[in-house]
Design a protein around this motif. Structure first.
Motif, PDB file in Angstrom:
ATOM      1  N   ALA A   1      30.149  83.523  17.658  1.00 14.11           N
ATOM      2  CA  ALA A   1      30.577  84.818  18.210  1.00 14.11           C
ATOM      3  C   ALA A   1      29.464  85.851  18.062  1.00 14.11           C
ATOM      4  CB  ALA A   1      31.850  85.287  17.509  1.00 14.11           C
ATOM      5  N   THR A   2      28.839  85.884  16.895  1.00  8.43           N
ATOM      6  CA  THR A   2      27.755  86.834  16.652  1.00  8.43           C
ATOM      7  C   THR A   2      26.590  86.566  17.596  1.00  8.43           C
ATOM      8  OG1 THR A   2      28.408  87.021  14.330  1.00  8.43           O
ATOM      9  CG2 THR A   2      26.183  87.733  14.887  1.00  8.43           C
ATOM     10  N   THR A   3      26.261  85.296  17.768  1.00  8.04           N
ATOM     11  CA  THR A   3      25.164  84.939  18.675  1.00  8.04           C
ATOM     12  C   THR A   3      25.481  85.374  20.105  1.00  8.04           C
ATOM     13  OG1 THR A   3      24.566  83.063  17.269  1.00  8.04           O
ATOM     14  CG2 THR A   3      23.769  83.016  19.543  1.00  8.04           C
ATOM     15  N   GLY A   4      26.709  85.166  20.536  1.00 13.34           N
ATOM     16  CA  GLY A   4      27.104  85.614  21.871  1.00 13.34           C
ATOM     17  C   GLY A   4      26.919  87.115  22.046  1.00 13.34           C
ATOM     18  N   LEU A   5      27.303  87.879  21.043  1.00 17.69           N
ATOM     19  CA  LEU A   5      27.154  89.339  21.144  1.00 17.69           C
ATOM     20  C   LEU A   5      25.680  89.750  21.114  1.00 17.69           C
ATOM     21  CD1 LEU A   5      30.162  90.601  19.007  1.00 17.69           C
ATOM     22  CD2 LEU A   5      29.971  90.371  21.480  1.00 17.69           C
ATOM     23  N   GLN A   6      24.869  89.035  20.330  1.00 17.88           N
ATOM     24  CA  GLN A   6      23.437  89.354  20.307  1.00 17.88           C
ATOM     25  C   GLN A   6      22.804  89.079  21.670  1.00 17.88           C
ATOM     26  OE1 GLN A   6      22.313  86.887  16.981  1.00 17.88           O
ATOM     27  NE2 GLN A   6      22.448  88.586  15.529  1.00 17.88           N
ATOM     28  N   ILE A   7      23.199  87.986  22.301  1.00 19.55           N
ATOM     29  CA  ILE A   7      22.680  87.680  23.636  1.00 19.55           C
ATOM     30  C   ILE A   7      23.134  88.747  24.629  1.00 19.55           C
ATOM     31  CG2 ILE A   7      22.838  86.045  25.561  1.00 19.55           C
ATOM     32  CD1 ILE A   7      22.971  83.807  23.382  1.00 19.55           C
ATOM     33  N   SER A   8      24.380  89.189  24.514  1.00 20.37           N
ATOM     34  CA  SER A   8      24.869  90.208  25.447  1.00 20.37           C
ATOM     35  C   SER A   8      24.121  91.532  25.254  1.00 20.37           C
ATOM     36  CB  SER A   8      26.376  90.409  25.302  1.00 20.37           C
ATOM     37  OG  SER A   8      26.701  91.013  24.080  1.00 20.37           O
ATOM     38  N   ILE A   9      23.746  91.845  24.032  1.00 19.81           N
ATOM     39  CA  ILE A   9      22.960  93.067  23.786  1.00 19.81           C
ATOM     40  C   ILE A   9      21.572  92.929  24.418  1.00 19.81           C
ATOM     41  CG2 ILE A   9      21.832  94.438  21.979  1.00 19.81           C
ATOM     42  CD1 ILE A   9      24.392  93.914  20.267  1.00 19.81           C
TER      43      ILE A   9
ATOM     44  N   LEU B   1      22.718  91.594  35.852  1.00 23.67           N
ATOM     45  CA  LEU B   1      22.480  91.504  34.409  1.00 23.67           C
ATOM     46  C   LEU B   1      23.565  92.259  33.637  1.00 23.67           C
ATOM     47  CD1 LEU B   1      18.593  91.856  34.162  1.00 23.67           C
ATOM     48  CD2 LEU B   1      19.958  89.888  33.470  1.00 23.67           C
ATOM     49  N   GLU B   2      24.021  93.360  34.209  1.00 27.19           N
ATOM     50  CA  GLU B   2      25.113  94.096  33.561  1.00 27.19           C
ATOM     51  C   GLU B   2      26.371  93.222  33.530  1.00 27.19           C
ATOM     52  OE1 GLU B   2      27.660  98.261  33.929  1.00 27.19           O
ATOM     53  OE2 GLU B   2      26.523  97.532  35.677  1.00 27.19           O
ATOM     54  N   TRP B   3      26.674  92.555  34.640  1.00 24.13           N
ATOM     55  CA  TRP B   3      27.846  91.676  34.664  1.00 24.13           C
ATOM     56  C   TRP B   3      27.649  90.490  33.724  1.00 24.13           C
ATOM     57  CZ3 TRP B   3      32.175  93.549  35.971  1.00 24.13           C
ATOM     58  CH2 TRP B   3      32.240  94.560  36.928  1.00 24.13           C
ATOM     59  N   GLY B   4      26.414  89.998  33.652  1.00 25.67           N
ATOM     60  CA  GLY B   4      26.100  88.931  32.691  1.00 25.67           C
ATOM     61  C   GLY B   4      26.345  89.388  31.260  1.00 25.67           C
ATOM     62  N   MET B   5      25.964  90.644  30.982  1.00 27.61           N
ATOM     63  CA  MET B   5      26.207  91.212  29.650  1.00 27.61           C
ATOM     64  C   MET B   5      27.701  91.220  29.344  1.00 27.61           C
ATOM     65  SD  MET B   5      25.986  95.168  28.432  1.00 27.61           S
ATOM     66  CE  MET B   5      27.319  95.509  29.535  1.00 27.61           C
ATOM     67  N   PHE B   6      28.512  91.685  30.296  1.00 28.31           N
ATOM     68  CA  PHE B   6      29.958  91.723  30.084  1.00 28.31           C
ATOM     69  C   PHE B   6      30.533  90.315  29.913  1.00 28.31           C
ATOM     70  CE2 PHE B   6      29.771  95.981  32.261  1.00 28.31           C
ATOM     71  CZ  PHE B   6      30.216  96.715  31.176  1.00 28.31           C
ATOM     72  N   GLY B   7      30.046  89.373  30.700  1.00 28.85           N
ATOM     73  CA  GLY B   7      30.543  87.996  30.607  1.00 28.85           C
ATOM     74  C   GLY B   7      30.228  87.351  29.263  1.00 28.85           C
ATOM     75  N   VAL B   8      28.983  87.463  28.839  1.00 31.14           N
ATOM     76  CA  VAL B   8      28.595  86.857  27.551  1.00 31.14           C
ATOM     77  C   VAL B   8      29.287  87.587  26.400  1.00 31.14           C
ATOM     78  CG1 VAL B   8      26.657  86.356  26.013  1.00 31.14           C
ATOM     79  CG2 VAL B   8      26.416  85.988  28.465  1.00 31.14           C
ATOM     80  N   ALA B   9      29.448  88.899  26.522  1.00 29.69           N
ATOM     81  CA  ALA B   9      30.173  89.652  25.488  1.00 29.69           C
ATOM     82  C   ALA B   9      31.620  89.161  25.407  1.00 29.69           C
ATOM     83  CB  ALA B   9      30.138  91.150  25.790  1.00 29.69           C
ATOM     84  N   GLY B  10      32.217  88.889  26.564  1.00 29.69           N
ATOM     85  CA  GLY B  10      33.582  88.361  26.575  1.00 29.69           C
ATOM     86  C   GLY B  10      33.680  87.019  25.870  1.00 29.69           C
ATOM     87  N   VAL B  11      32.694  86.159  26.108  1.00 26.67           N
ATOM     88  CA  VAL B  11      32.670  84.860  25.421  1.00 26.67           C
ATOM     89  C   VAL B  11      32.526  85.071  23.914  1.00 26.67           C
ATOM     90  CG1 VAL B  11      31.326  82.742  25.094  1.00 26.67           C
ATOM     91  CG2 VAL B  11      31.811  83.562  27.405  1.00 26.67           C
ATOM     92  N   GLY B  12      31.624  85.965  23.525  1.00 25.21           N
ATOM     93  CA  GLY B  12      31.416  86.239  22.094  1.00 25.21           C
ATOM     94  C   GLY B  12      32.670  86.785  21.430  1.00 25.21           C
ATOM     95  N   ILE B  13      33.328  87.708  22.088  1.00 23.54           N
ATOM     96  CA  ILE B  13      34.552  88.286  21.521  1.00 23.54           C
ATOM     97  C   ILE B  13      35.660  87.230  21.455  1.00 23.54           C
ATOM     98  CG2 ILE B  13      36.386  89.970  21.950  1.00 23.54           C
ATOM     99  CD1 ILE B  13      34.118  91.885  22.905  1.00 23.54           C
ATOM    100  N   THR B  14      35.744  86.377  22.488  1.00 23.82           N
ATOM    101  CA  THR B  14      36.739  85.291  22.468  1.00 23.82           C
ATOM    102  C   THR B  14      36.484  84.365  21.284  1.00 23.82           C
ATOM    103  OG1 THR B  14      36.992  85.388  24.863  1.00 23.82           O
ATOM    104  CG2 THR B  14      37.682  83.349  23.770  1.00 23.82           C
ATOM    105  N   LEU B  15      35.224  84.018  21.039  1.00 24.53           N
ATOM    106  CA  LEU B  15      34.896  83.169  19.889  1.00 24.53           C
ATOM    107  C   LEU B  15      35.258  83.868  18.574  1.00 24.53           C
ATOM    108  CD1 LEU B  15      31.494  81.715  21.114  1.00 24.53           C
ATOM    109  CD2 LEU B  15      33.594  80.417  20.684  1.00 24.53           C
ATOM    110  N   GLY B  16      35.070  85.181  18.535  1.00 21.64           N
ATOM    111  CA  GLY B  16      35.462  85.942  17.348  1.00 21.64           C
ATOM    112  C   GLY B  16      36.958  85.918  17.117  1.00 21.64           C
ATOM    113  N   VAL B  17      37.717  86.013  18.199  1.00 21.47           N
ATOM    114  CA  VAL B  17      39.176  85.924  18.087  1.00 21.47           C
ATOM    115  C   VAL B  17      39.594  84.535  17.594  1.00 21.47           C
ATOM    116  CG1 VAL B  17      41.326  85.936  19.422  1.00 21.47           C
ATOM    117  CG2 VAL B  17      39.641  87.755  19.759  1.00 21.47           C
TER     118      VAL B  17
END
Length: 192
Positions: A148-156, A170-186
């Protein structure tokens, strides 16, 4: 700038002056900046949880090793009692009949002591197995937090590229990868 009131400035300076005079707001940059701050905050929380679960896994693994050592000590004690019981059984065969009841009592005592020792050893082995399972569960959760942390770092990183290049994809890519990271965190929070 010359001393006669004439000066030349670059296009960046002109944009800054224009934004300052007219109060123009860059919604794209503002959105990216806010999202980056939010993602960094969530990422810091995920990173903390990842470290905590890794520490817990180590502690549980240590407890498992301690219980395993204690169980081994109990089994060694059991073996010592078995040896003493065997000697008493041999003595029972070799001694005169009037001394046989003494050795028969010793044999019974050793059997009783061995049963208690065996019970304790098995209990310690079970505790060791339980701690190993807890450690494995914590390590699984740690890996989820790390993903999850790695996903958020990639989104940043994608957010920075989107801001520099002004690419909407790239903005949509940021939102998509952030969504994956947050899902993994959940999933990590839910122990899945």
């Amino acid at each position: 700038m010359s001393g006669h009131g004439f000066h030349v400035h670059g296009p960046h300076d002109h944009e800054l002056e224009h934004a300052a005079q007219h109060g123009d707001k860059d919604r794209f940059a503002g959105t990216i900046a806010v999202m980056t701050a939010i993602l960094a905050t969530i990422g810091a929380l995920f990173s903390y949880m990842g470290g905590a679960t890794q520490a817990n896994a180590s502690l549980f693994k240590n407890d498992a090793a301690i219980r395993k050592t204690e169980a081994s000590n109990q089994w060694n004690y059991y073996q010592a009692k078995s040896s003493k019981q065997n000697l008493a059984e041999l003595a029972l065969v070799l001694v005169a009949d009037d001394r046989k009841p003494l050795y028969q009592q010793e044999i019974e005592r050793y059997k009783k002591e061995k049963a208690e020792i065996k019970l304790e050893a098995e209990k310690l082995e079970k505790a060791s197995t339980d701690f190993d399972q807890k450690s494995d569960a914590q390590m699984h959760q740690h890996h989820r937090w790390a993903q999850a942390t790695t996903g958020l770092q990639i989104s940043i990183a994608l957010a920075a590229m989107a801001l520099l290049t002004r690419r909407k994809w790239l903005e949509w890519g940021m939102f998509g990868v952030a969504g994956v990271g947050i899902t993994l965190g959940v999933l990590a929070a839910l122990h899945i």
